[in-house]
Design a protein around this motif. Structure first.
Motif, short mmCIF file in Angstrom:
data_model
loop_
_atom_site.label_atom_id
_atom_site.label_comp_id
_atom_site.label_asym_id
_atom_site.label_seq_id
_atom_site.Cartn_x
_atom_site.Cartn_y
_atom_site.Cartn_z
N GLY A 1 0.97 -1.63 0.20
CA GLY A 1 -0.26 0.19 -0.18
C GLY A 1 0.93 1.17 -0.01
O GLY A 1 0.73 2.28 -0.38
N THR B 1 0.55 2.67 -3.12
CA THR B 1 -0.37 3.65 -3.55
C THR B 1 0.47 5.31 -3.46
O THR B 1 0.66 5.70 -2.81
CB THR B 1 -1.82 3.32 -2.51
OG1 THR B 1 -1.48 3.86 -1.55
CG2 THR B 1 -2.02 2.00 -3.05
N SER C 1 -0.58 6.85 -0.18
CA SER C 1 -0.86 5.86 1.28
C SER C 1 0.68 5.63 1.75
O SER C 1 1.65 5.40 1.44
CB SER C 1 -1.51 4.63 1.23
OG SER C 1 -2.74 4.85 0.85
N ASP D 1 -1.42 5.90 7.01
CA ASP D 1 -2.84 5.77 6.94
C ASP D 1 -3.01 4.25 6.43
O ASP D 1 -3.69 4.05 6.96
CB ASP D 1 -1.76 6.30 5.43
CG ASP D 1 -2.66 7.71 5.18
OD1 ASP D 1 -2.88 8.04 6.00
OD2 ASP D 1 -2.41 8.43 4.22
N MET D 2 -1.74 3.76 6.27
CA MET D 2 -2.35 2.26 5.89
C MET D 2 -2.46 1.66 7.34
O MET D 2 -3.55 1.07 7.09
CB MET D 2 -1.01 1.19 5.67
CG MET D 2 -0.63 1.94 3.83
SD MET D 2 -2.36 1.32 2.58
CE MET D 2 -1.85 -0.61 2.77
N TYR E 1 -6.22 2.88 7.99
CA TYR E 1 -7.09 1.76 7.62
C TYR E 1 -7.45 0.43 7.76
O TYR E 1 -8.09 -0.10 7.80
CB TYR E 1 -6.22 1.38 5.64
CG TYR E 1 -6.45 3.25 4.87
CD1 TYR E 1 -7.10 4.14 5.36
CD2 TYR E 1 -5.44 3.12 3.91
CE1 TYR E 1 -6.87 4.99 4.55
CE2 TYR E 1 -5.45 4.27 3.57
CZ TYR E 1 -5.69 5.49 3.55
OH TYR E 1 -6.08 6.78 2.84
N MET F 1 -7.49 -1.92 4.49
CA MET F 1 -5.99 -1.49 3.43
C MET F 1 -6.66 -1.74 2.41
O MET F 1 -5.70 -0.25 1.39
CB MET F 1 -4.85 -2.05 4.33
CG MET F 1 -4.37 -1.79 5.81
SD MET F 1 -2.79 -2.35 6.23
CE MET F 1 -3.61 -4.12 6.06
N SER G 1 -7.21 2.29 0.43
CA SER G 1 -5.59 2.64 -0.31
C SER G 1 -5.82 2.62 -1.95
O SER G 1 -5.15 2.84 -2.07
CB SER G 1 -4.41 2.03 0.44
OG SER G 1 -5.13 0.55 0.13
#
Length: 437
Positions: free
Chosen positions: A34, A38, A40, A44-45, A48, A316, A320
């Motif tokens: 991720g 991406t 992210s 962030d991951m 998520y 995730m 993401s």
């Protein structure tokens, strides 16, 4: 073939970790991918993952009950006698493999929850009666019937798109099952798998010197012991059949009403209701039912503590956009002829990380339906390609094997060597179905 399966089993036994270790590694891998693939960030991951961790809570409880209630039903005297009478008629190891595969396929086509539990219970009962049958292959054969579920009567994707108000009705409309489950390509896949997989599994039966028979310890059942009866109201109610009869009447009446008003529709809740009601009736008294329930709940720990991690992985993958990245890879190499085939393959890949049919449809449908619009492809067939991809890689994804493994008393590495070849064999059949129909 026997040499190849032997090598595959050795590799799996040495390399495939426990399902919890597998999902832990998968969690770290998805977080890393991720961040790399991406926009992210690592934080962030993690967010998520945490936000999605309890996303399968309701489903987890359903699976706990289907496993525990299935155990309770199987341990009732009447049901045990029924399974034993059928299993007792099977004499040869080759017949055992063929019959348990076929029964599992039919049961999973009717309803996957029913099929998962019944197939494993039947296989375990066969192991009590048939000597010289490889127990690993027997349980793998019972689990292999699960490959067919998304092409059957309880497939979550075809049933979802056949329901008014489904999330993608604005794109594809309401799609009747005549355009999904009962299409020529789907029936081709289902029929060919149903009548060839039992013999393919039998073909994998190891040589006599390589056969691993069931450990007798796994077949030993805890004997139910009850304290002496006392002349008290509590003791009387525990041993009374009156409550069992009343609850049984209520449950059976509801089931009759359900099927009379809604037709022969089975979902997890109805399967669980059937298992629980029959378990109560077949055990005779509340005391015996509760004792069986207490024993059965021990088998559910793998589900309770692993499914939340898969929910976190799904969180995730979805938030993401990683699932979309995977899907777009396959779209980029597709044309009008290969679109359904690569949609099937992409769904098989995504299923490793999002092993829930409904969850995978929610993730993949927007991007795949948009691609279908661009290519002028059929929406219903696109949906079924995702459905079959979701079902296909379940053969080597331990998530759905947990109930069968809990019943059998085995580990994922014990059966995955056989399941790998089931994956290859059925993958060829499904690919032909989408490529040439």
């Amino acid at each position: 073939m026997k040499v190849l399966t032997r090598i595959s089993n050795l590799i799996m036994e040495k390399c495939l970790p426990d399902p919890y270790i597998f999902v832990a590694i998968l969690t770290v891998l998805v977080l890393f991918l991720g961040v790399v693939l991406t926009d992210s960030s690592p934080l962030d991951m993690v967010v998520y993952w945490g936000d999605g961790f309890w996303g399968l809570l309701s489903f987890t409880m359903q699976m706990v009950i289907v496993l525990a209630a299935g155990h309770v039903l199987a341990n009732s005297p009447i049901f045990k006698k029924f399974l034993s009478s059928i299993a007792g008629k099977i004499k040869k190891p080759s017949s055992a493999i063929i019959i348990v595969t076929f029964v599992s396929l039919i049961a999973c086509w009717i309803n996957w929850g029913f099929g998962l539990v019944i197939g494993a219970l039947f296989a375990k009962e066969i192991a009590r009666h048939v000597k010289k049958v490889d127990y690993r292959l027997l349980i793998a054969s019972a689990y292999s019937g699960f490959i067919i579920w998304h092409g059957g009567l309880a497939g979550s994707i075809p049933l979802s798109v056949a329901t008014e108000g489904h999330p993608f009705e604005g794109i594809m409309g309401v799609v009747p099952t005549s355009d999904t489950i009962f299409t020529p390509y789907n029936l081709f896949i289902v029929i060919v798998i149903t009548f060839t997989l039992p013999f393919f599994n039998r073909w994998m039966l190891p040589k006599e010197e390589d056969i691993v028979e069931v450990d007798p310890v796994l077949l030993v059942e805890e004997k139910q012991t009850f304290p002496p009866s006392e002349k008290t109201f509590a003791s009387w109610t525990e041993r009374s059949k009156i409550l069992t009869i009343l609850i049984g009447l209520i449950g059976v009446s509801y089931l009759i009403y359900h099927f009379a008003t809604k037709g022969f529709t089975l979902d997890l809740n109805i399967v669980n209701t059937i298992f629980i009601v029959l378990g109560i009736i077949f055990h005779g008294t509340p005391q015996r039912f509760l004792a069986a329930a207490q024993q059965s709940i021990k088998t559910t720990s793998g589900i309770v503590f692993q499914f939340p991690f898969y929910a976190g992985i799904m969180g995730m993958m979805t938030a993401s956009g990683l699932a979309i990245v995977f899907s777009e890879w396959f779209i980029g190499i597709s044309n009008e002829f290969t679109f359904y085939l690569f949609t099937f393959y992409s769904a098989g890949l995504v299923n490793f990380f999002v092993p829930s049919g409904g969850g995978q449809w929610a993730v993949q449908a927007p991007i795949m339906l948009e691609a279908a619009t661009t290519m002028g492809a059929d929406y219903a067939k696109t949906a079924m390609a995702i459905a079959w991809g979701d079902a296909w890689t379940n053969m080597i994804q331990p998530f759905w094997a947990l109930p069968a493994l809990a019943i059998a008393g085995l580990k994922a590495k014990d059966i995955m060597g056989f399941c790998l070849f089931v994956l290859i064999f059925t993958g060829i059949i499904i690919s032909i179905g989408f490529l040439f129909f």
